[in-house]
Scaffold this motif. Structure first.
Motif, short mmCIF file in Angstrom:
data_model
loop_
_atom_site.label_atom_id
_atom_site.label_comp_id
_atom_site.label_asym_id
_atom_site.label_seq_id
_atom_site.Cartn_x
_atom_site.Cartn_y
_atom_site.Cartn_z
N PHE A 163 3.19 -0.72 4.20
CA PHE A 163 2.81 0.66 3.89
C PHE A 163 4.06 1.45 3.54
O PHE A 163 5.08 1.36 4.24
N LYS A 164 3.96 2.25 2.50
CA LYS A 164 5.11 3.04 2.05
C LYS A 164 4.65 4.46 1.73
O LYS A 164 3.63 4.66 1.07
N TRP A 165 5.42 5.44 2.21
CA TRP A 165 5.16 6.85 1.89
C TRP A 165 6.27 7.31 0.96
O TRP A 165 7.43 7.38 1.34
N GLU A 171 5.11 -1.08 -8.44
CA GLU A 171 5.25 -2.27 -7.59
C GLU A 171 4.12 -2.42 -6.58
O GLU A 171 4.02 -3.45 -5.91
N ALA A 172 3.27 -1.40 -6.46
CA ALA A 172 2.24 -1.38 -5.41
C ALA A 172 0.97 -2.10 -5.84
O ALA A 172 0.74 -2.39 -7.01
N ASP A 173 0.14 -2.38 -4.83
CA ASP A 173 -1.16 -3.03 -5.06
C ASP A 173 -2.33 -2.08 -4.83
O ASP A 173 -3.41 -2.27 -5.41
N LEU A 174 -2.13 -1.06 -3.98
CA LEU A 174 -3.23 -0.17 -3.60
C LEU A 174 -2.67 1.20 -3.26
O LEU A 174 -1.62 1.31 -2.61
N TYR A 175 -3.37 2.24 -3.70
CA TYR A 175 -2.99 3.60 -3.34
C TYR A 175 -3.95 4.13 -2.28
O TYR A 175 -5.17 4.01 -2.41
N ILE A 176 -3.38 4.74 -1.23
CA ILE A 176 -4.20 5.27 -0.14
C ILE A 176 -3.89 6.75 0.06
O ILE A 176 -2.76 7.20 -0.15
N SER A 177 -4.89 7.51 0.43
CA SER A 177 -4.70 8.91 0.82
C SER A 177 -5.49 9.18 2.09
O SER A 177 -6.67 8.87 2.16
N ILE A 235 0.86 -1.18 0.00
CA ILE A 235 0.00 0.00 0.00
C ILE A 235 0.89 1.23 0.00
O ILE A 235 1.82 1.34 0.82
N VAL A 236 0.65 2.17 -0.92
CA VAL A 236 1.51 3.34 -1.03
C VAL A 236 0.69 4.63 -0.99
O VAL A 236 -0.50 4.64 -1.29
N HIS A 253 5.08 3.25 11.64
CA HIS A 253 4.71 1.96 11.06
C HIS A 253 4.66 2.02 9.53
O HIS A 253 4.05 1.13 8.90
N VAL A 254 5.28 3.05 8.96
CA VAL A 254 5.25 3.27 7.51
C VAL A 254 6.67 3.49 7.01
O VAL A 254 7.42 4.28 7.58
N GLU A 255 7.04 2.80 5.94
CA GLU A 255 8.35 3.04 5.31
C GLU A 255 8.32 4.38 4.59
O GLU A 255 7.37 4.70 3.87
N ILE A 256 9.39 5.16 4.74
CA ILE A 256 9.50 6.47 4.09
C ILE A 256 10.65 6.40 3.09
O ILE A 256 11.78 6.07 3.45
N THR A 257 10.37 6.74 1.84
CA THR A 257 11.40 6.63 0.81
C THR A 257 12.33 7.84 0.79
O THR A 257 13.47 7.75 0.31
N GLY A 258 11.87 9.00 1.30
CA GLY A 258 12.58 10.24 1.05
C GLY A 258 12.17 10.77 -0.31
O GLY A 258 11.41 10.13 -1.05
N TRP A 259 12.68 11.98 -0.66
CA TRP A 259 12.32 12.55 -1.95
C TRP A 259 12.86 11.71 -3.08
O TRP A 259 14.01 11.25 -3.05
#
Length: 362
Positions: free
Chosen positions: A221-223, A253-259, A191-192, A235-241
């Protein structure tokens, strides 16, 4: 035709929006007068994405918060910048640029002014009702000045209409450069979300949702992004800019987008997710609502429990997930792709320009 874009927070969604206009209207000369915040992507990196198709001028004194002294300096500096440019259209992006730019338009006699708030200030949910009323009054006052207000979604248009301000709808769009389809990991449910980690995006809400699944490592979960509130995302992975290419790789690569946003204009990150066949799970707010056709390309939630239930349901329904994703892509192709947004602004620019030429000749 020379277009001057004025923007205070030149990053994330607004950068995507202006990028769409610049590349969708390559025959025009685009000048971007921009502010710069320390907690956003580096301007040098952003400039490279424009491949020499725009000229950049730094608006040093621009800042988000209201401050009489700082805003006076920003107004004076922008006045001097605009006086040094011969332009046909002044396009203002975001609330701060909208206020200062329309004031200078009245002061200097500029005729062709367009204001696209992309999330009007009075829609903010992180401020008191008194401050919301204050921002509404500011918008109402400056709406009397020369300048056409453009709402980026139906719900933003309605919000303006409810406070007695007329606007025109041009829905946001984003041209997404396709990348080779990757193989999704069938053992994980990814989920991203994407954007600056600010109070508008409500990262604490996302973290609460993600915390529920802390004992289920198969749900991640990835931000995609960074920001001042990143420490709440425990509890969320942060990629950075990331570069656009890296953003697209994460979406692919994701399965679902969340906002979990509390307010929006029309979220460009969500539009990009649709281009990658992602179902949308969006918090119920202005802007988010416009991207979701419930049960067709995703779902709307208003509580943590509803979001959790939707995630658990979708994880166990791969065929439904695939169908929702396919519909997201269809909706993207129909409404948000192929420079459709830029073409509508092109028509608006030309209409303004023709009107000025007629008035000048009379």
């Amino acid at each position: 035709m020379i277009i001057v874009h004025v923007v205070e927070p030149f990053a994330t969604g607004i950068n995507t929006f202006i990028h769409e206009l610049v590349f969708g209207m390559p025959d025009y000369e685009h000048v971007i007068v921009h502010g710069e915040r320390k907690d956003t992507r580096e301007i040098a990196t952003i400039k490279k994405e424009y491949k020499g198709k725009a000229t950049f001028i730094k608006w040093n004194c621009a800042q988000r918060d209201i401050s009489f002294i700082k805003d006076f300096r920003a107004t004076w500096q922008l006045h001097r910048i605009l006086k040094g440019i011969k332009f046909d259209i002044l396009h203002l992006h975001s609330s701060k640029a909208g206020v200062i730019g329309r004031f200078l338009g009245a002061f200097n006699g500029y005729q062709n002014i367009i204001y696209t708030p992309n999330g009007a200030s009075f829609l903010r949910k992180d401020i008191s009702k008194g401050k919301v009323k204050f921002y509404e009054r500011i918008e109402a006052f400056f709406s009397r000045f020369n300048g056409r207000i453009i709402s980026s979604s139906e719900s933003e248009y309605k919000a303006y209409d409810e406070i007695g301000i007329q606007s025109k709808i041009i829905q946001n769009g984003a041209l997404v450069q396709p990348i080779a389809n990757g193989t999704k990991d069938k053992n994980t449910f990814k989920i991203v979300t994407c954007g600056k980690i600010t109070i508008q995006k409500n990262p604490a809400f996302l973290n609460e949702i993600a915390a529920f699944f802390k004992d289920k490592p198969e749900i991640t979960f990835k931000w995609i992004g960074d920001g001042e509130l990143k420490d709440v995302l425990t509890h969320v992975e942060i990629t950075g800019w990331c570069s656009k290419e890296e953003v697209y790789r994460h979406l692919n690569e994701a399965d679902l987008y969340i906002s979990t946003s509390s307010w929006e204009g029309l979220p460009l990150a969500g539009i990009e997710a649709m281009a990658f066949k992602l179902p949308l799970l969006m918090h119920d707010c202005v802007g988010n609502n416009d991207l979701v056709n419930t049960g067709i390309n995703g779902y709307i939630f208003d509580t943590k429990i509803k979001a959790i239930e939707d995630i658990e349901y979708l994880k166990e329904k791969p065929n439904l997930l695939n169908s929702l994703g396919n519909n997201s892509l269809k909706m993207y192709n129909r409404h948000y792709s192929n420079f459709r947004c830029a073409k509508e602004y092109d028509d608006l620019y030309k209409a303004f320009h023709r009107k000025t030429k007629i008035a000048t000749s009379q």
